[in-house]
Each structure stands twice: as structure tokens, then as C-alpha cells.
Design an enzyme around this catalytic site. Structure first.
Site, mmCIF file in Angstrom:
data_model
loop_
_atom_site.group_PDB
_atom_site.id
_atom_site.type_symbol
_atom_site.label_atom_id
_atom_site.label_comp_id
_atom_site.label_asym_id
_atom_site.label_seq_id
_atom_site.Cartn_x
_atom_site.Cartn_y
_atom_site.Cartn_z
ATOM 1 N N ASP A 69 -2.731 6.371 12.364
ATOM 2 C CA ASP A 69 -1.950 5.602 11.401
ATOM 3 C C ASP A 69 -0.632 6.336 11.167
ATOM 4 O O ASP A 69 -0.610 7.398 10.536
ATOM 5 C CB ASP A 69 -2.748 5.476 10.092
ATOM 6 C CG ASP A 69 -1.995 4.714 8.998
ATOM 7 O OD1 ASP A 69 -0.755 4.547 9.116
ATOM 8 O OD2 ASP A 69 -2.642 4.297 8.021
ATOM 9 N N HIS A 117 1.154 5.202 6.894
ATOM 10 C CA HIS A 117 0.840 5.768 5.570
ATOM 11 C C HIS A 117 0.944 7.290 5.581
ATOM 12 O O HIS A 117 1.034 7.896 6.638
ATOM 13 C CB HIS A 117 -0.562 5.301 5.152
ATOM 14 C CG HIS A 117 -0.658 3.808 5.039
ATOM 15 N ND1 HIS A 117 -1.149 3.014 6.045
ATOM 16 C CD2 HIS A 117 -0.279 2.977 4.053
ATOM 17 C CE1 HIS A 117 -1.077 1.740 5.672
ATOM 18 N NE2 HIS A 117 -0.547 1.693 4.463
ATOM 19 N N SER A 136 0.816 -1.217 0.000
ATOM 20 C CA SER A 136 0.000 0.000 0.000
ATOM 21 C C SER A 136 0.852 1.271 0.000
ATOM 22 O O SER A 136 0.379 2.333 -0.401
ATOM 23 C CB SER A 136 -0.926 0.014 1.210
ATOM 24 O OG SER A 136 -0.179 0.060 2.395
#
Ligand code: NAG
Ligand code: NAG
Ligand code: NAG
Ligand code: NAG
Length: 423
Positions: free
Chosen positions: A399, A402, A153
Site C-alpha cells: 500500500d 496510506h 481515509s
């Protein structure tokens, strides 16, 4: 879709193996939390380690002009060694709301991030200046060609950033984005250019039980030996290739390797060190490139590890905090953090330096490690509804893996642009 293998008590055995200092406990808590909540991608952060390679990788041996090159970076300038400078004028290159391709996991403004400071930084190498990112040149170069990002990702983030950087030049009716292969493959098409920019989900590059592009929250991960062609057959004919693979290997101290097939009733699975497993994958990738890519016509890049900011104490912050509410950069130029990157960095160094295939290393790890401000934190679409407990303590669900777009990953693409055209 692959059925995950029956879960052995891998996380508890990790717990047993490790010495449970409070520090490590926080670490494990973080890992478990990211694994459970995000599942999408996570790394575990074992050990205080540092970069193990002291000489630059000898991957771009000077053997005549590289394909796509139109110039050269100043002799002796390492574009990955530098500092961040404020740039209110020319950064960001695009607005979040102008790029409809950003996945809701990365649209920080839409999800309530109060500041935009993280968008206004430019990377300034010590030894030279980066050429201006020229979207026209990039698109013209891709005419009749395929560019592909393969990995996890984080590579998907870089892929989307690249599309955001280019799509304004293409009128609405002349572009499209579609997914294929149960979402493993995403293809952006610039019709009038007959060009595609593609993303292929393969977090281990090799076949694994985490290959489902949507359902892959698997903690007991198994990678199949010698299986690169399973995915690699979809990469043939690509002109510019950008690999990454790192996060998913960091499940603990060992990796499970499957020798036969995922369909075998009695699966032969051996546990090897993460480094050995990673070495196997890197060698497979290079072998694949050597067999399938023509170094006179194509380029292959490998993006290095993307750092995380899960523990404030790494940068002198308060215990128990993380990237949540961070809006400033880490100023210590020697900052490295505590991610266990040393082992895999060393493997990359060894494997790439022996490579006969000219692969270009995008060394984004150090420059990204200063950017504790640039993560999506709590400003993203959540997979699951948040509990009251979480809402009361936002750091608990931030998070710190990311990155918001626009943001840091646009710089990764400026560096890719530089290495492509001015190697
Ligand atoms: C990556 O860049 C950093 C910062 O310049 C440098 O310290 C490190 O040695 C580089 N790593 C490799 C493998 O070239
Ligand atoms: C960008 O690239 C195009 C196509 O090669 C070229 O015509 C143009 O002059 C470049 N723009 C800048 C600002 O360098
Ligand atoms: C379009 O590009 C592909 C490669 O991606 C090439 O095989 C094909 O011939 C091109 N078609 C045209 C009409 O240029
Ligand atoms: C966020 O950081 C600012 C200082 O940068 C501080 O004043 C504020 O209390 C912090 N907010 C939270 C919720 O931690």
C-alpha cells in the site's frame, strides 16, 4: 446503505480512451490492483503533471486576528517549504503501542515492519522553525469545543494522529471513542474538557455511492450534485474543521454526476471532467462553510492532496517497483512524482482565491512527496488473505497510499497546529 448503480464498463472505457503505452499499462495495473485489493481509497495516476499554482493562495487575508491565534509565524516564512531533518531525540512524539486508537491498517510495527527510521524525521521550513507541538495548549483550546475532520481515509489518518498526539494527557476513565451513523461518524471525547474530536467519512464531501463507511469499494463512482447538506447537517456547530477530498475523484478522466436522487428509477447521470466535478465540490464546500461557519469564532482548514509512491521509476528507481522496501527519503527538492495533481491543484487555486470565506490551506503535498519511506506498504492488516503469488512478490500488494503512524501525518498536525495558533 446505498446500492451501487449498475456498473457500466467504466474501467474498460478508460482503457480504450487512453493510449496504452507500457508505462500507462503499469499505471493502470497499479490502479486496478489498489482498487481491487484495498478498495478503501485509491487514486489513479494519469499523466505526468506538475503543480499549476505559482502564487500562494490568498486564503488567509489579513483581516484582523484570526480565532485561536496566539502569535504569528515569522513574516514571509512559508512553513510548507523546507526540508526533512533527522531527529532521533524528539521524534516520534508517541510510540505506536502507546496509542490504542490507530487502526490496524496503519500499525506498521505490529505488522512486522523491520525498521523505525520513518518515525525519526522532523520538518524544517527554510524560513523559520515550527513552534513546538503543545498538546496541553491544543486540548485547553478545545475545551467545550468540537474539532472535526471530514473526508477520506487519509484524513482519518490525520485524525487518528491528532488523537494520538493528545490522548496521553487524558486519564483512561475520562476519554472514549465511539462510532455512530453506521460508522460514518467517529467521536473521540475528552470528558473533563467537554471536548470532542470527530471524524466524518465523506470521501467526496458531497453525497455519493461510496458513502458507506465500511462497504465502499466501488469503482463506478457517482457523486450527487448540490448534495453537500446531506453530510453537512452533521457538521454544524463545529469549531475547528479540517476537510480533505482528492483521492476518490481520481477514478479516470471523467466523473459521473447524478442530477436527481439516488432513489430515482431513471437516474439522470452526466459525465463531466474530473476537474469540473472537483470544482463543483470545492465550491459546495466553501458555500457550506460560508453559510454555517462563523469566521470570527471558527477556523476551517483544507488538507491538500496526499501523494502516492506506486512507481519507483518516478524517483529514479527500478521499473516495476514501488514504495515496498523503501526506507530513505527522496532528496531531490524538485521531486514531484507523476500523480495527476496539477488539474485539481489549479482548481483549488482558482476556487479558494475567489473565496469570501477564510479557509486555511494545509499544503502537505510537496513535503509528503519526499516520503516514499513512510507508507504502510505491506505492514498492515490485510483485507483479504494473501495468495501465494502475492506472498512471493510483496511489492504486488504494498500500500503506497496510506501512511504508518506514528509518522508523516504527525507532521501534518504540527503544521495544522502552527496555522491554528501562529497563522
Ligand atoms: C505548496 O508548497 C510547495 C512547496 O513549498 C510550493 O512549491 C507550492 O507552490 C505550494 N502550493 C500552493 C498552492 O501554495
Ligand atoms: C503549553 O501550553 C500551556 C497552556 O497554554 C502552557 O501553560 C505551557 O507553558 C506550554 N508549554 C510550552 C512548552 O510552551
Ligand atoms: C459542552 O460543549 C458543547 C459544545 O461542544 C456545548 O454546547 C455545551 O454547552 C458544553 N457543556 C458544558 C457543560 O460546558
Ligand atoms: C531491500 O532493500 C535493500 C537495500 O536497501 C536490499 O539489500 C534488499 O535486497 C531489498 N529487499 C528486497 C526484498 O527487495
Amino acid at each position: 446503505m446505498k446500492t451501487p448503480l449498475p456498473s457500466s464498463s467504466s474501467s474498460s472505457s478508460v482503457l480504450r480512451k487512453a493510449r496504452l503505452s507500457p508505462y500507462l499499462f503499469t499505471l493502470i495495473a497499479f490502479i486496478v490492483f489498489v482498487a481491487v485489493l484495498y478498495g478503501e481509497d485509491f487514486m489513479c495516476l494519469f499523466g505526468q503533471l506538475e503543480l499549476g499554482i505559482d502564487r500562494p493562495l490568498r486564503t488567509e487575508k489579513k483581516r484582523g486576528k484570526l480565532p485561536f491565534a496566539i502569535g504569528k509565524t515569522e513574516e514571509g516564512c512559508d512553513i510548507f517549504s523546507g526540508r526533512w531533518v533527522r531527529d532521533e531525540l524528539n521524534r516520534p512524539f508517541y510510540e505506536e503501542s502507546e496509542c490504542p486508537y490507530i487502526q490496524p491498517q496503519l500499525t506498521c510495527q505490529e505488522h512486522g515492519r523491520p525498521d523505525k527510521d520513518y518515525q525519526h524525521w522532523r520538518w524544517q521550513p527554510h524560513g523559520c522553525s515550527l513552534p513546538e507541538f503543545n498538546a496541553t495548549l491544543m486540548l485547553e483550546t478545545l475545551r467545550g469545543k468540537r474539532m472535526m475532520f471530514v473526508g477520506d481515509s487519509l484524513n482519518r489518518g490525520q485524525y487518528v494522529s491528532m488523537i494520538c498526539l493528545l490522548h496521553r494527557l487524558i486519564p483512561e476513565h475520562a476519554k472514549s471513542m465511539e462510532t455512530f451513523n453506521s460508522d460514518s461518524l467517529t467521536i473521540f471525547t475528552a470528558k473533563e474538557y467537554n471536548a470532542t474530536i470527530e471524524f466524518y467519512w465523506a470521501p467526496f464531501l458531497l453525497e455519493s455511492n461510496a458513502d458507506n463507511a465500511i462497504v465502499h469499494r466501488i469503482s463506478d463512482r457517482v457523486v450527487k450534485k448540490g448534495s453537500i447538506n446531506k453530510h453537512g447537517k452533521h457538521w454544524k456547530g463545529v469549531d475547528i474543521m479540517v476537510f480533505n477530498s482528492y483521492l476518490w475523484w481520481m477514478t479516470g478522466l471523467k466523473m459521473k454526476i447524478l442530477k436527481g436522487s439516488f432513489d430515482d428509477e431513471d437516474k439522470e447521470i452526466v459525465e463531466v471532467s474530473t476537474e469540473d466535478a472537483y470544482r463543483m465540490a470545492m465550491r459546495s464546500m466553501l458555500r457550506w462553510a460560508r453559510k454555517n461557519m462563523n469566521p470570527k469564532k471558527t477556523r476551517v482548514f483544507f488538507t491538500s492532496m496526499s501523494p502516492t509512491h506506486g512507481k519507483s521509476i518516478d524517483w529514479g528507481g527500478e521499473e516495476g517497483k514501488n514504495c515496498y522496501n523503501e526506507t530513505t527519503l527522496i532528496e531531490d527538492p524538485t521531486y514531484w512524482g507523476s500523480d495527476s495533481r496539477k488539474g485539481v491543484m489549479k482548481v483549488i487555486g482558482e476556487v479558494f482565491s475567489q473565496s469570501k470565506f477564510p479557509i486555511t490551506f494545509l499544503n502537505i503535498t510537496q513535503l509528503s512527496s519526499y516520503r516514499k519511506d513512510a507508507h504502510t506498504s505491506i505492514y498492515k492488516k490485510q483485507w483479504n488473505p494473501l495468495t501465494e503469488e502475492q506472498l512471493a512478490n510483496p511489492a504486488s500488494y504494498a500500500d503506497c497510499v496510506h501512511w504508518c503512524l506514528p509518522g508523516l501525518q504527525d507532521t501534518w498536525n504540527e503544521l495544522l497546529f502552527t496555522k491554528l495558533f501562529y497563522p
